[in-house]
Write a protein that holds these residues in place. Structure first.
Motif, PDB file in Angstrom:
ATOM      1  N   SER A   4       0.845  -1.204   0.000  1.00  0.00           N
ATOM      2  CA  SER A   4       0.000   0.000   0.000  1.00  0.00           C
ATOM      3  C   SER A   4       0.874   1.246   0.000  1.00  0.00           C
ATOM      4  CB  SER A   4      -0.923  -0.011   1.227  1.00  0.00           C
ATOM      5  OG  SER A   4      -1.772  -1.144   1.203  1.00  0.00           O
ATOM      6  N   PRO A   5       1.465   1.554  -1.137  1.00  0.00           N
ATOM      7  CA  PRO A   5       2.365   2.708  -1.205  1.00  0.00           C
ATOM      8  C   PRO A   5       1.598   4.008  -1.080  1.00  0.00           C
ATOM      9  CG  PRO A   5       1.944   1.859  -3.388  1.00  0.00           C
ATOM     10  CD  PRO A   5       1.319   0.890  -2.438  1.00  0.00           C
ATOM     11  N   LYS A   6       2.285   5.038  -0.631  1.00  0.00           N
ATOM     12  CA  LYS A   6       1.686   6.363  -0.591  1.00  0.00           C
ATOM     13  C   LYS A   6       1.806   6.983  -1.978  1.00  0.00           C
ATOM     14  CE  LYS A   6       1.794  10.916   1.601  1.00  0.00           C
ATOM     15  NZ  LYS A   6       2.429  11.804   2.599  1.00  0.00           N
ATOM     16  N   ILE A   7       0.668   7.231  -2.606  1.00  0.00           N
ATOM     17  CA  ILE A   7       0.625   7.777  -3.955  1.00  0.00           C
ATOM     18  C   ILE A   7       0.140   9.222  -3.900  1.00  0.00           C
ATOM     19  CG2 ILE A   7      -0.389   7.569  -6.252  1.00  0.00           C
ATOM     20  CD1 ILE A   7      -0.754   4.566  -5.670  1.00  0.00           C
ATOM     21  N   VAL A   8       0.924  10.110  -4.473  1.00  0.00           N
ATOM     22  CA  VAL A   8       0.571  11.524  -4.542  1.00  0.00           C
ATOM     23  C   VAL A   8       0.460  11.916  -6.014  1.00  0.00           C
ATOM     24  CG1 VAL A   8       1.416  13.869  -4.137  1.00  0.00           C
ATOM     25  CG2 VAL A   8       1.581  12.156  -2.329  1.00  0.00           C
ATOM     26  N   VAL A   9      -0.551  12.693  -6.353  1.00  0.00           N
ATOM     27  CA  VAL A   9      -0.768  13.133  -7.725  1.00  0.00           C
ATOM     28  C   VAL A   9      -0.477  14.626  -7.837  1.00  0.00           C
ATOM     29  CG1 VAL A   9      -2.409  13.325  -9.624  1.00  0.00           C
ATOM     30  CG2 VAL A   9      -2.554  11.379  -8.048  1.00  0.00           C
ATOM     31  N   ILE A  10       0.318  14.992  -8.835  1.00  0.00           N
ATOM     32  CA  ILE A  10       0.613  16.402  -9.123  1.00  0.00           C
ATOM     33  C   ILE A  10      -0.043  16.779 -10.448  1.00  0.00           C
ATOM     34  CG2 ILE A  10       2.420  18.078  -9.675  1.00  0.00           C
ATOM     35  CD1 ILE A  10       4.285  16.557  -7.794  1.00  0.00           C
ATOM     36  N   ILE A  11      -0.845  17.844 -10.417  1.00  0.00           N
ATOM     37  CA  ILE A  11      -1.554  18.305 -11.609  1.00  0.00           C
ATOM     38  C   ILE A  11      -1.195  19.762 -11.885  1.00  0.00           C
ATOM     39  CG2 ILE A  11      -3.786  18.552 -12.752  1.00  0.00           C
ATOM     40  CD1 ILE A  11      -4.976  16.678 -10.661  1.00  0.00           C
ATOM     41  N   PRO A  12      -0.381  20.034 -12.907  1.00  0.00           N
ATOM     42  CA  PRO A  12      -0.151  21.430 -13.297  1.00  0.00           C
ATOM     43  C   PRO A  12      -1.403  21.951 -14.003  1.00  0.00           C
ATOM     44  CG  PRO A  12       0.996  19.945 -14.788  1.00  0.00           C
ATOM     45  CD  PRO A  12       0.363  19.084 -13.736  1.00  0.00           C
ATOM     46  N   PRO A  83       6.086  10.671  -0.266  1.00  0.00           N
ATOM     47  CA  PRO A  83       5.395   9.728  -1.156  1.00  0.00           C
ATOM     48  C   PRO A  83       6.299   8.557  -1.527  1.00  0.00           C
ATOM     49  CG  PRO A  83       5.326  11.985  -2.007  1.00  0.00           C
ATOM     50  CD  PRO A  83       6.326  11.969  -0.902  1.00  0.00           C
ATOM     51  N   ASP A  84       5.672   7.463  -1.894  1.00  0.00           N
ATOM     52  CA  ASP A  84       6.397   6.352  -2.516  1.00  0.00           C
ATOM     53  C   ASP A  84       6.355   6.495  -4.033  1.00  0.00           C
ATOM     54  OD1 ASP A  84       7.014   4.686  -0.119  1.00  0.00           O
ATOM     55  OD2 ASP A  84       4.831   4.607   0.035  1.00  0.00           O
ATOM     56  N   ILE A  85       5.214   6.971  -4.520  1.00  0.00           N
ATOM     57  CA  ILE A  85       5.004   7.124  -5.961  1.00  0.00           C
ATOM     58  C   ILE A  85       4.402   8.500  -6.222  1.00  0.00           C
ATOM     59  CG2 ILE A  85       3.767   6.271  -8.000  1.00  0.00           C
ATOM     60  CD1 ILE A  85       3.610   3.535  -6.610  1.00  0.00           C
ATOM     61  N   VAL A  86       4.908   9.175  -7.244  1.00  0.00           N
ATOM     62  CA  VAL A  86       4.311  10.436  -7.686  1.00  0.00           C
ATOM     63  C   VAL A  86       3.737  10.228  -9.084  1.00  0.00           C
ATOM     64  CG1 VAL A  86       4.706  12.845  -8.295  1.00  0.00           C
ATOM     65  CG2 VAL A  86       5.859  11.854  -6.308  1.00  0.00           C
ATOM     66  N   VAL A  87       2.502  10.622  -9.255  1.00  0.00           N
ATOM     67  CA  VAL A  87       1.830  10.535 -10.551  1.00  0.00           C
ATOM     68  C   VAL A  87       1.622  11.955 -11.087  1.00  0.00           C
ATOM     69  CG1 VAL A  87      -0.271   9.851 -11.774  1.00  0.00           C
ATOM     70  CG2 VAL A  87       0.652   8.387  -9.957  1.00  0.00           C
ATOM     71  N   PHE A  88       1.902  12.139 -12.364  1.00  0.00           N
ATOM     72  CA  PHE A  88       1.629  13.409 -13.032  1.00  0.00           C
ATOM     73  C   PHE A  88       0.501  13.194 -14.040  1.00  0.00           C
ATOM     74  CE2 PHE A  88       6.036  13.690 -11.683  1.00  0.00           C
ATOM     75  CZ  PHE A  88       6.131  14.985 -11.182  1.00  0.00           C
ATOM     76  N   ILE A  89      -0.441  14.113 -14.057  1.00  0.00           N
ATOM     77  CA  ILE A  89      -1.533  14.063 -15.027  1.00  0.00           C
ATOM     78  C   ILE A  89      -1.943  15.497 -15.335  1.00  0.00           C
ATOM     79  CG2 ILE A  89      -3.322  13.888 -13.242  1.00  0.00           C
ATOM     80  CD1 ILE A  89      -4.936  12.095 -15.145  1.00  0.00           C
ATOM     81  N   GLN A 105       0.460   0.380 -11.577  1.00  0.00           N
ATOM     82  CA  GLN A 105       0.545  -1.069 -11.358  1.00  0.00           C
ATOM     83  C   GLN A 105       1.935  -1.663 -11.582  1.00  0.00           C
ATOM     84  OE1 GLN A 105      -2.194  -3.344 -13.791  1.00  0.00           O
ATOM     85  NE2 GLN A 105      -2.250  -5.031 -12.323  1.00  0.00           N
ATOM     86  N   PRO A 106       2.644  -1.312 -12.665  1.00  0.00           N
ATOM     87  CA  PRO A 106       3.983  -1.895 -12.855  1.00  0.00           C
ATOM     88  C   PRO A 106       4.972  -1.510 -11.755  1.00  0.00           C
ATOM     89  CG  PRO A 106       3.144  -1.001 -14.913  1.00  0.00           C
ATOM     90  CD  PRO A 106       2.237  -0.502 -13.832  1.00  0.00           C
ATOM     91  N   ILE A 107       4.791  -0.351 -11.142  1.00  0.00           N
ATOM     92  CA  ILE A 107       5.671   0.043 -10.035  1.00  0.00           C
ATOM     93  C   ILE A 107       5.386  -0.818  -8.817  1.00  0.00           C
ATOM     94  CG2 ILE A 107       6.357   1.914  -8.481  1.00  0.00           C
ATOM     95  CD1 ILE A 107       5.663   3.900 -10.655  1.00  0.00           C
ATOM     96  N   ILE A 108       4.117  -0.986  -8.508  1.00  0.00           N
ATOM     97  CA  ILE A 108       3.726  -1.732  -7.310  1.00  0.00           C
ATOM     98  C   ILE A 108       4.008  -3.224  -7.460  1.00  0.00           C
ATOM     99  CG2 ILE A 108       1.787  -2.371  -5.825  1.00  0.00           C
ATOM    100  CD1 ILE A 108       0.510   0.337  -6.581  1.00  0.00           C
ATOM    101  N   GLU A 109       3.691  -3.780  -8.616  1.00  0.00           N
ATOM    102  CA  GLU A 109       3.781  -5.228  -8.787  1.00  0.00           C
ATOM    103  C   GLU A 109       5.128  -5.709  -9.329  1.00  0.00           C
ATOM    104  OE1 GLU A 109       0.492  -6.628 -11.084  1.00  0.00           O
ATOM    105  OE2 GLU A 109      -1.005  -6.000  -9.594  1.00  0.00           O
ATOM    106  N   LYS A 110       5.819  -4.864 -10.108  1.00  0.00           N
ATOM    107  CA  LYS A 110       7.050  -5.312 -10.752  1.00  0.00           C
ATOM    108  C   LYS A 110       8.262  -4.470 -10.383  1.00  0.00           C
ATOM    109  CE  LYS A 110       4.560  -7.185 -14.746  1.00  0.00           C
ATOM    110  NZ  LYS A 110       4.422  -7.188 -16.227  1.00  0.00           N
ATOM    111  N   LYS A 162       8.677   6.403  -9.115  1.00  0.00           N
ATOM    112  CA  LYS A 162       9.025   6.287  -7.695  1.00  0.00           C
ATOM    113  C   LYS A 162       9.589   7.618  -7.211  1.00  0.00           C
ATOM    114  CE  LYS A 162      10.427   1.393  -7.896  1.00  0.00           C
ATOM    115  NZ  LYS A 162      11.613   0.502  -7.799  1.00  0.00           N
ATOM    116  N   TYR A 163       9.216   8.024  -6.036  1.00  0.00           N
ATOM    117  CA  TYR A 163       9.629   9.332  -5.551  1.00  0.00           C
ATOM    118  C   TYR A 163      11.151   9.471  -5.402  1.00  0.00           C
ATOM    119  CZ  TYR A 163       9.794  13.583  -2.754  1.00  0.00           C
ATOM    120  OH  TYR A 163      10.074  14.842  -2.282  1.00  0.00           O
ATOM    121  N   PRO A 164      11.854   8.499  -4.813  1.00  0.00           N
ATOM    122  CA  PRO A 164      13.318   8.651  -4.711  1.00  0.00           C
ATOM    123  C   PRO A 164      13.975   8.778  -6.085  1.00  0.00           C
ATOM    124  CG  PRO A 164      12.548   6.915  -3.249  1.00  0.00           C
ATOM    125  CD  PRO A 164      11.396   7.259  -4.125  1.00  0.00           C
ATOM    126  N   GLU A 165      13.451   8.062  -7.074  1.00  0.00           N
ATOM    127  CA  GLU A 165      14.006   8.138  -8.421  1.00  0.00           C
ATOM    128  C   GLU A 165      13.711   9.502  -9.053  1.00  0.00           C
ATOM    129  OE1 GLU A 165      13.029   5.287  -7.064  1.00  0.00           O
ATOM    130  OE2 GLU A 165      15.044   4.434  -7.317  1.00  0.00           O
TER     131      GLU A 165
END
Length: 234
Positions: A4-12, A83-89, A105-110, A162-165
Motif C-alpha cells: 500500500s504505497p503512498k501515492i501523490v498526484v501532481i496536476i499542473p 510519497p512512494d510514488i508520484v503521478v503526473f496528469i 501497477q507496474p511500479i507496485i507489482e514489478k 518512484k519518488y526517490p528516483e
C-alpha cells in the motif's frame, strides 16, 4: 515496493476551471493519498474549483509546465511522510483519471521505476491529438531510441515514478521540455521503465501548447533541443 504505497498526484493547471474538478473527482481516492493542483497563474477560477473538489492547491505564478511540476515536488519535500510514488496528469480532462490504477501497477507489482501512460498504445478519440502532436511524439521517440537506446511510443503527460528516483533525476526544465527531460534522464540513470496503454479524449477547452501555432513551434523546438542538449552533456 510495499503493498500500500503512498501515492501523490501532481496536476499542473492553467485556466482549467471547466475541467479540473472532473479530473480531481475521478482520480481513485481509495489509493491516492493526496492530490496537488499547482495553479500556474490562472486568471479564472481553477484554484477555487480544485479546492472545492478536494485537492491541495498551490500557487506558482511563474508560468511554465515545469515550474508548476517543480512546485508540486517542493511541496512533497515538506511532507512528514514522503510519497512512494508520484503521478503526473494534466488538468484538461483529456486523460481518464481512473486509469491511474493501470499506470502505477507496474511500479507496485514489478518494481519498475518509471511508467509512461502511452496514448499511442491506447485508444484515442478522433481529433484528440493534433497532427503536429502525433508527428512530434513520433519524431521525439525515434530520436530517443537512436541517441539513448530507449524504446518509447509517447511523451504522454500521464505518468508515474518512484519518488526517490524522481528526486535523483534533478529535474530542471521549467517549460515544455519537462516530460522528455524525465524520460531522457531516466535513461541516463539506467532506470527501469515501461509503458502502459491509456485512452485519450478531446480536452476541455483549448490547448495552451498544441492549440496555437506559436505553442506548437516552441514545444517542438524545446523537445528536440532537450534531446540534443542532454546527449551533449552525457
Amino acid at each position: 515496493m510495499k503493498n500500500s504505497p503512498k501515492i501523490v498526484v501532481i496536476i499542473p493547471a492553467y485556466n482549467e476551471e471547466k475541467s479540473i474538478g472532473k479530473v480531481v473527482a475521478e482520480l481513485p481516492s481509495e489509493i491516492v493519498a493526496e492530490i496537488i493542483v499547482c495553479n500556474n497563474g490562472s486568471s479564472d477560477h481553477t484554484a477555487a474549483v480544485a479546492e472545492k473538489a478536494g485537492a491541495t492547491v498551490l500557487t506558482e505564478n511563474q508560468r511554465g509546465y515545469g515550474w508548476a511540476c517543480l512546485k508540486g515536488m517542493a511541496y512533497c519535500e515538506t511532507m512528514e511522510q514522503k510519497p512512494d510514488i508520484v503521478v503526473f496528469i494534466d488538468g484538461d480532462y483529456s486523460d481518464y483519471p481512473q486509469e491511474l490504477k493501470w499506470v502505477v501497477q507496474p511500479i507496485i507489482e514489478k518494481d519498475i521505476d518509471l511508467v509512461i501512460g502511452s496514448r499511442a498504445l491506447g485508444n484515442k478519440i478522433k481529433g484528440s491529438m493534433t497532427v503536429p502532436q502525433v508527428f512530434g511524439n513520433w519524431l521525439a521517440t525515434r530520436l530517443m531510441r537512436v541517441f539513448y537506446g530507449v524504446k518509447y511510443s509517447d511523451l504522454g503527460p500521464f505518468r508515474a515514478i518512484k519518488y526517490p528516483e524522481l528526486l535523483a533525476l534533478n529535474m530542471s526544465d521549467k517549460t515544455y521540455g519537462w516530460t522528455i527531460e524525465m524520460q531522457i534522464k531516466a535513461a541516463q540513470h539506467k532506470m527501469t521503465y515501461t509503458e502502459v496503454p491509456v485512452n485519450y479524449k478531446k480536452r476541455i477547452g483549448v490547448s495552451k501548447v498544441s492549440g496555437t501555432v506559436k505553442g506548437t513551434i516552441l514545444a517542438g523546438y524545446k523537445i528536440i533541443g532537450a534531446i540534443l542538449k542532454y546527449k551533449i552533456k552525457s
